[in-house]
Design an enzyme around this catalytic site. Structure first.
Site, PDB file in Angstrom:
ATOM      1  N   ARG A 168       0.764  -1.309  -0.034  1.00 16.02           N
ATOM      2  CA  ARG A 168      -0.035   0.101   0.067  1.00 16.02           C
ATOM      3  C   ARG A 168       0.962   1.141   0.061  1.00 16.02           C
ATOM      4  O   ARG A 168       2.046   1.289   0.333  1.00 16.02           O
ATOM      5  CB  ARG A 168      -0.855   0.073   1.163  1.00 16.02           C
ATOM      6  N   HIS A 169       0.153   2.406  -0.628  1.00 15.58           N
ATOM      7  CA  HIS A 169       1.220   3.752  -0.464  1.00 15.58           C
ATOM      8  C   HIS A 169       0.697   4.058   0.896  1.00 15.58           C
ATOM      9  O   HIS A 169      -0.266   4.653   1.309  1.00 15.58           O
ATOM     10  CB  HIS A 169       0.569   4.579  -1.383  1.00 15.58           C
ATOM     11  N   VAL A 170       1.821   3.932   1.875  1.00 13.15           N
ATOM     12  CA  VAL A 170       1.685   4.245   3.336  1.00 13.15           C
ATOM     13  C   VAL A 170       3.189   4.337   3.710  1.00 13.15           C
ATOM     14  O   VAL A 170       4.213   4.027   3.318  1.00 13.15           O
ATOM     15  CB  VAL A 170       0.780   3.317   4.126  1.00 13.15           C
TER      16      VAL A 170
END
Length: 407
Positions: A168-170
């Site tokens: 995930r983009h995190v």
């Protein structure tokens, strides 16, 4: 008669008890002191043994008491029994705990935006079916900064079926701070200016996957903003082309601390530290084939055969669909200003690149011969931050997060 009495005299040298001393020791009288002296060491040793036996009996009595009061044996005894290999307790109280897998079974790819992540995700979907690991993805693409959601996300990731790979983009999540097992991290970055330009035009015009892709991602963008010239955006210091918007890559490695979003030495050094301590590999997009090769060597249960899949012509067709369209190059003056505003990003990029090349040399991989990139000279001081409105709710969330990190 006198002669017999003389034979019993201590000085005569004859043993008064030729068949051994009577039970209980010699009676008082002549010669009894010698027997008492010889029996004293034996008497002290016997008392020590007696005390040891009584202490052992007391331990077993207390163990029995704990067993009855607690509805079972003490935890210490259970741990000791399990350590010694006795499976009686496990057989009576359920299945044994799952054994640790012989390879990292918890991997997190907190992918940086516009750094080849969609290409890698396409590969991961093929690899998960081929190797049978659990690929955990997220539908959330635009929320990299978390506050109270950190605990919920960490819990959801930690309870996924292993072996898993979460993507995930995190920004970096510290699992151990919230009582979880820290997973293995991997990531890929690219030249900061190239990443910025790719994102700038992707938000406006999308990629080759569909003509209306950009309209789906940024439906509220006004036409004058969508067709804003990149040079004007940079030279006129529009928010999108200045800090803190340009400070993008470092927070993915620095973490969720509020200071990780502030361009400066603190965030830079924290990001470097996390790369060294928590990331198995941080690759460079410009050398993606070498990144995939190293991933295959480090994590074969996830990435075995990835390079052959990547080079397959059919996969190449899918990968080409993710290329940003209508991308133009800014003027040299605008690029120089970007270098100045992104100096911390470039310091981090070059640090990661040097570490990556060092890793390649250890594995006998030769880096491509290329002209070294001239690092820009930052002559003109430029402001590192641009004021942006923050609503009250976000301020409360940040205060909560600061309290967490002060613990």
């Amino acid at each position: 008669m006198k002669k017999k009495q003389q034979q019993q005299h201590p000085g005569s040298g004859a043993d008064p008890w030729p068949h051994g001393a009577p039970l209980g020791g010699a009676p008082p009288g002549l010669g009894s002191w010698k027997r008492r002296v010889s029996l004293l060491p034996l008497l002290r040793f016997s008392l020590r043994d007696y005390g040891f036996c009584m202490a052992t009996l007391l331990v077993f009595c207390l163990g029995s008491l704990f067993y009855q009061l607690g509805g079972g044996p003490p935890r210490f005894l259970l741990d000791l029994r399990q350590y010694l290999g006795n499976s009686t307790y496990l057989d009576d109280h359920g299945p044994p705990p799952s054994k640790a897998l012989p390879f990292p079974s918890q991997v997190v790819y907190n992918r940086v935006g516009k750094c080849g992540s969609r290409t890698v995700v396409l590969l991961l979907r093929i690899l998960s079916e081929k190797h049978g690991f659990n690929l955990v993805t997220s539908d959330i693409h635009n929320k990299t900064r978390l506050t109270k959601e950190q605990m919920e996300l960490i819990k959801n990731i930690s309870t996924a079926e292993q072996p898993y790979l979460f993507t995930r983009h995190v920004h970096f999540l510290n699992f151990s701070r919230f009582g979880g097992d820290q997973p293995v991290y991997i990531n890929i970055i690219r030249d900061p200016v190239n990443r910025f330009l790719s994102n700038y035009f992707f938000r406006r015009f999308g990629d080759w996957r569909g003509e209306q892709n950009h309209m789906i991602r940024t439906p509220s963008m006004r036409q004058e903003e969508r067709y804003l010239d990149i040079n004007e955006c940079i030279l006129e210091n529009y928010p999108e082309c200045s800090n803190p918007r340009l400070f993008y890559i470092i927070p993915y490695f620095c973490g969720q601390h509020p200071r990780c979003r502030e361009p400066g030495e603190w965030a830079l050094e924290r990001a470097k530290l996390n790369v060294n301590e928590n990331f198995l590999l941080v690759g460079i997009l410009e050398e993606l084939e070498d990144v995939l090769l190293l991933l295959e060597r480090f994590l074969p249960h996830y990435f075995k055969g990835v390079l052959s899949i990547y080079k397959d012509p059919e996969h190449r067709k899918l990968g080409n669909m993710t290329v940003t369209v209508k991308k133009t190059v800014p003027s040299p003056e605008a690029v120089q200003i970007l270098y100045q505003r992104m100096r911390y990003e470039y310091e981090f990029y070059h640090y990661v690149k040097e570490q990556f090349h060092l890793l390649k040399r250890k594995f006998g991989l030769k880096s491509r011969v290329s002209h070294p990139v001239l690092r820009p000279q930052f002559f003109l001081p430029t402001p590192l931050e641009t004021e942006e409105p923050i609503d009250d709710e976000e301020q409360d969330d940040e205060k909560w997060l600061e309290d967490i990190y002060k613990r």
